[in-house]
Design an enzyme around this catalytic site. Structure first.
Site: not given
Length: 259
Positions: A108, A202, A232
């Site tokens: 991320s 996501d 995610h």
């Protein structure tokens, strides 16, 4: 685990944690940056994943406590990441590693830092990174992809939260902060090979795919893993079949990268 204090951005102190297998010798090293919207400290699952990378690859893993929002906006997180990676390159004897077996990775926002560090390493010509491991990465400050328009209310992460993150992160920064937004780099030439993993549901999915395409356009080897039925941060559910499968693939590509 060994905990060390080193110099980060502007010479301020940051902390790194060094994890290494005790039953096998390895000269490999992965410098890892955790996710959390540039604002949250690592979660337990981050550490569990890193333990598995260290034990199963095997490699020595340097986990970086880069400074976080809201107090520390760009470029603090990125430059702390660069400083930590440079420290690793400058201390191969202390770590008992080989300089040509140093990779960076992250998930991320941490993947944005890993990719940004790789770009900085190329442009500053102070070190040469062997490989980049990018898990559902933050890549694009423009936020105009189809997945960003579609996933506005998905669990764990969505485009509404993503917009807030970028606003905070680039608060004190000129709009051309290309090292914060790796897809916007002036060039993607001469970067190391990569593993890029995206989640199906996501908002960040498409920018990860676009980054893989940008690297491939420069004839850089990329493994793109489009996981299915995932959101995610899906690897937080550590015992699920898809998480175990993805983790095994990450470890497999790390092994090959270090060869």
């Amino acid at each position: 685990m060994t905990k060390k204090t080193i110099s980060g951005y502007n010479g301020d102190e940051i902390t790194i944690h060094i994890y290494e297998p005790t039953d096998v010798e390895t000269k490999n090293c992965l410098v890892y940056f955790h996710g959390g919207a540039f604002a949250l400290k690592e979660a337990p699952y981050h550490l569990n994943l890193c333990f598995d990378y260290a034990l199963q690859t095997p490699c020595k893993l340097v986990f970086v406590d880069y400074r976080l929002l809201p107090k520390y906006t760009f470029p603090f997180g990125l430059e702390d990441g660069y400083a930590a990676t440079k420290w690793v390159f400058d201390h191969p004897e202390e770590l008992d590693i080989k300089k040509d077996r140093i990779a960076v990775g992250g998930d991320s926002a941490g993947a944005a830092i890993a990719a940004g560090v790789t770009l900085l390493a190329r442009d500053r010509a102070e070190m040469e990174i062997a490989f980049q491991l990018l898990i559902y990465p933050v890549m694009d400050k423009k936020q105009q992809t189809a997945s960003m328009q579609t996933y506005t209310d998905t669990p764990m992460w969505n485009s509404v939260l993503n917009k807030k993150m970028w606003k905070l992160y680039l608060k004190d920064t000129a709009s051309d902060a290309n090292y914060a937004s790796p897809i916007d780099a002036d060039s993607h030439h001469n970067l190391p090979s990569a593993y890029i993993e995206v989640a199906e549901f996501d908002c960040l999915r498409d920018e990860g795919i676009h980054y893989a395409e940008a690297l491939r356009n420069e004839q850089i080897d990329v493994i793109l893993n489009k996981t299915e039925g995932t959101v995610h941060g899906y690897d937080m559910v550590e015992s699920s079949e898809i998480v175990l499968k993805s983790k095994a693939l990450r470890i497999e590509v790390l092994k090959k990268a270090f060869e």
